[in-house]
Enzyme design. Structure first.
Site, mmCIF file in Angstrom:
data_model
loop_
_atom_site.group_PDB
_atom_site.id
_atom_site.type_symbol
_atom_site.label_atom_id
_atom_site.label_comp_id
_atom_site.label_asym_id
_atom_site.label_seq_id
_atom_site.Cartn_x
_atom_site.Cartn_y
_atom_site.Cartn_z
ATOM 1 N N LYS A 74 0.842 -1.209 0.000
ATOM 2 C CA LYS A 74 0.000 0.000 0.000
ATOM 3 C C LYS A 74 0.874 1.255 0.000
ATOM 4 O O LYS A 74 0.639 2.185 -0.771
ATOM 5 C CB LYS A 74 -0.877 -0.029 1.255
ATOM 6 C CG LYS A 74 -1.367 1.308 1.740
ATOM 7 C CD LYS A 74 -2.133 1.180 3.029
ATOM 8 C CE LYS A 74 -1.337 1.465 4.287
ATOM 9 N NZ LYS A 74 -1.079 2.860 4.593
ATOM 10 N N ASN A 75 1.884 1.273 0.880
ATOM 11 C CA ASN A 75 2.667 2.491 1.055
ATOM 12 C C ASN A 75 3.618 2.759 -0.105
ATOM 13 O O ASN A 75 4.280 3.788 -0.137
ATOM 14 C CB ASN A 75 3.429 2.448 2.383
ATOM 15 C CG ASN A 75 2.468 2.619 3.554
ATOM 16 O OD1 ASN A 75 1.319 3.012 3.363
ATOM 17 N ND2 ASN A 75 2.931 2.290 4.752
ATOM 18 N N ASP A 118 -3.745 7.590 9.981
ATOM 19 C CA ASP A 118 -4.025 6.861 11.207
ATOM 20 C C ASP A 118 -3.869 7.696 12.469
ATOM 21 O O ASP A 118 -3.084 8.632 12.496
ATOM 22 C CB ASP A 118 -3.039 5.692 11.321
ATOM 23 C CG ASP A 118 -3.378 4.602 10.354
ATOM 24 O OD1 ASP A 118 -4.561 4.273 10.245
ATOM 25 O OD2 ASP A 118 -2.459 4.102 9.700
HETATM 26 N N1 EPU Z 1 7.604 13.947 10.715
HETATM 27 C C1 EPU Z 1 7.739 15.242 11.078
HETATM 28 N N2 EPU Z 1 7.779 16.197 10.083
HETATM 29 C C2 EPU Z 1 7.686 15.871 8.770
HETATM 30 C C3 EPU Z 1 7.526 14.513 8.404
HETATM 31 C C4 EPU Z 1 7.496 13.571 9.410
HETATM 32 O O1 EPU Z 1 7.817 15.584 12.253
HETATM 33 O O2 EPU Z 1 7.731 16.784 7.923
HETATM 34 C C5 EPU Z 1 7.590 12.923 11.777
HETATM 35 C C6 EPU Z 1 6.239 12.248 11.906
HETATM 36 O O3 EPU Z 1 5.372 13.005 12.709
HETATM 37 C C7 EPU Z 1 6.614 10.909 12.484
HETATM 38 C C8 EPU Z 1 7.984 10.634 11.901
HETATM 39 O O4 EPU Z 1 8.482 11.895 11.440
HETATM 40 O O5 EPU Z 1 6.706 11.028 13.875
HETATM 41 C C9 EPU Z 1 7.983 9.635 10.751
HETATM 42 O O6 EPU Z 1 7.158 10.090 9.722
HETATM 43 P P1 EPU Z 1 7.366 9.641 8.199
HETATM 44 O O7 EPU Z 1 7.263 10.877 7.379
HETATM 45 O O8 EPU Z 1 8.571 8.806 8.069
HETATM 46 O O9 EPU Z 1 6.106 8.718 7.970
HETATM 47 P P2 EPU Z 1 4.943 8.899 6.924
HETATM 48 O O10 EPU Z 1 5.489 9.141 5.571
HETATM 49 O O11 EPU Z 1 3.923 9.818 7.448
HETATM 50 C C10 EPU Z 1 4.920 6.370 6.295
HETATM 51 C C11 EPU Z 1 3.878 5.285 6.228
HETATM 52 C C12 EPU Z 1 3.529 4.831 7.624
HETATM 53 C C13 EPU Z 1 4.806 4.329 8.299
HETATM 54 C C14 EPU Z 1 5.851 5.449 8.294
HETATM 55 C C15 EPU Z 1 7.170 5.036 8.889
HETATM 56 C C16 EPU Z 1 2.622 5.927 4.287
HETATM 57 C C17 EPU Z 1 1.350 6.407 3.716
HETATM 58 N N3 EPU Z 1 2.679 5.826 5.600
HETATM 59 O O12 EPU Z 1 4.321 7.437 6.993
HETATM 60 O O13 EPU Z 1 2.634 3.724 7.464
HETATM 61 O O14 EPU Z 1 4.501 3.963 9.621
HETATM 62 O O15 EPU Z 1 6.083 5.893 6.946
HETATM 63 O O16 EPU Z 1 7.651 3.922 8.257
HETATM 64 O O17 EPU Z 1 3.554 5.623 3.564
HETATM 65 C C18 EPU Z 1 0.783 2.352 7.926
HETATM 66 O O18 EPU Z 1 0.939 1.867 6.802
HETATM 67 O O19 EPU Z 1 0.017 1.845 8.779
HETATM 68 C C19 EPU Z 1 1.546 3.554 8.276
HETATM 69 C C20 EPU Z 1 1.231 4.341 9.295
#
Ligand code: EPU
Length: 429
Positions: free
Chosen positions: A22-23, A116
């Protein structure tokens, strides 16, 4: 609203195939925006998030067709620049249209994304990186508005944290920028490598995929990429969920359709817990013949232990012999589901981002509610380890990440059904 009813006591055994992640699939669909014409993503999971992303793209003027596991995205010469507020709010991944739209159109207005309930999820690194590339980024009425009328230019960007979403957005913006971009402390997840492969297939020039330093030679012209057909990488989190399910139920499960190296650390934890693990190029087998031994787990960005497998690690610890220390380093609200685990009799104490789990032989069935995708999957697996029937509400969360969870569980020998919960009576009418 549907509920899943799981009977405790089953041992998961057999073979299960996972499809694309999915991601990754969601970002690959967004990447299609970078080139006019029809791109196709194959091996896409049939989940609600894909339908929502398809609708986001349609509202941007794209034609999107979904046939089986193939998603075709036909992008017009001039896509729209405003991503629908109510759709984007449903899906964190939809923020990934920001980079491609800005790169192609010089302007984008995208609602603050949803996703989420696992903690605060900032956008500061997305914004700071785009600003480095010459964009002016503001926030207004719940939207992120980015503008670069003269086009983006290359830049050196240091990410404070290897954010998956920020790396993806900046990468997609950089491929069309004027000049070279270097993203340091970039995320290294297999989904990032997959995105780089699709972008390269479209004509982008990227090196360093899978390392913490990505170098992009920007093409400098919004019309320089071509559409492509790309197969989405297998879902390591779904694969890991089955692997933990096998360990928790003292089962024997073979998972196909995924590179086991993507969850090497998780498989190593399972070996420490007492599992026999065999791997092939695109498969893994996890067999457990005894009560699991407690193991400690620390989540970290890839290649560390994935935060999305934390609920499964907590589930395993809950039925293991001994105590486990589980540490979460990515999301501040990941432990929110622990109250539901406690309903099942799990003995868990949290302190900040640490949880101490004292394992017990068997959990105790109870009605519980999923608060996010992975918590839902963890509760389903925990339900298999109870002494009765566990009813899991909030199933729409599970549907967002697991295309066929009930049929797959049945095939593996679990006694599980999906039913529609009775309507709550309306009072005071
Ligand atoms: N963060 C910031 N500022 C930013 C970006 C991120 O503070 O500009 C923080 C977030 O708040 C978080 C951490 O950095 O605490 C990690 O965030 P990241 O950007 O790495 O995650 P994401 O892109 O929002 C994706 C997946 C998540 C997965 C995470 C980590 C998608 C749609 N989501 O989220 O997947 O947990 O990477 O691997 O790709 C899931 O599939 O259930 C899910 C939550």
């Amino acid at each position: 609203m549907d509920v899943i009813r799981v009977s405790g006591g089953a041992r998961l055994a057999g073979e299960v195939a996972v499809v694309g992640a999915k991601n990754s699939a969601l970002k690959l669909m967004a990447a299609a925006l970078l080139a006019p014409g029809r791109s196709v993503v194959t091996n896409v999971p049939l989940i609600t998030d894909i339908a929502v992303m398809a609708e986001v793209l349609r509202r941007l003027g794209c034609e999107v067709d979904i046939r089986g596991d193939e998603v075709g995205v036909t992008v017009p010469d001039r896509p729209g620049t405003e991503a629908d507020y109510d759709l984007v709010r449903q899906l964190r991944a939809s923020i990934c249209v920001l980079g491609p739209l800005l790169a192609r159109c010089g302007y984008a207005r995208v609602a603050h994304p949803g996703g989420d309930a696992i903690g605060s999820r900032g956008l500061d690194m997305h914004v700071a990186g785009l600003a480095r590339m010459g964009a002016e980024v503001t926030g207004e009425h719940g939207y992120v508005i980015a503008s670069a009328p003269g086009g983006l230019h290359g830049a050196t960007i240091w990410l404070d944290f290897p954010s998956v979403g920020a790396t993806e957005n900046l990468l997609m913006a950089a491929v069309l920028a004027r000049g070279g971009t270097e993203i340091d402390n970039a995320a290294r997840e297999p989904e990032i490598v997959d995105l780089c492969a699709m972008l390269t297939g479209m004509g982008a020039r990227i090196s360093g995929a899978g390392t913490s330093r990505l170098e992009v030679a920007g093409l400098g012209n919004a019309a320089s990429l071509a559409p492509v057909t790309h197969r989405c990488v297998g879902d390591r989190i779904v694969a890991g969920t089955w692997a933990f399910g096998a360990a928790m139920t003292r089962g024997d499960v073979t998972v196909t359709g995924v590179d086991p190296r993507f969850i090497e650390i998780a498989l190593d934890k399972l070996i420490l817990a007492g599992c026999l693990v065999e791997t092939g190029p695109q498969s893994l087998r996890v067999r457990m013949d005894q009560r699991p031994r407690a193991v400690d787990v620390v989540t970290l960005p890839y290649p560390g232990f994935a935060t999305d497998l934390l609920p499964m690690a907590i589930g395993l610890a809950s039925v293991s012999e001994g105590s486990s220390l589980v540490t979460e380093n990515i999301f501040d609200g990941r432990f929110m589901f622990i109250n539901e685990m406690a309903r099942l009799g799990a003995q868990i104490q949290t302190d900040g981002h640490h949880a101490v789990v004292r394992g017990r032989e068997r959990l105790s069935s109870a009605p519980v509610r999923a608060s996010d995708i992975r918590a839902g999957a963890g509760l389903v697996m925990a339900g298999l380890c109870t002494d009765g029937i566990t009813e899991i509400a909030g199933v729409h969360h599970v549907d967002r990440g697991y295309p066929d969870v009930v049929p797959d569980l049945r095939r593996l020998g679990a006694c599980v059904e999906r039913t529609v919960a009775p309507d709550v009576p309306a009072f005071g009418l």
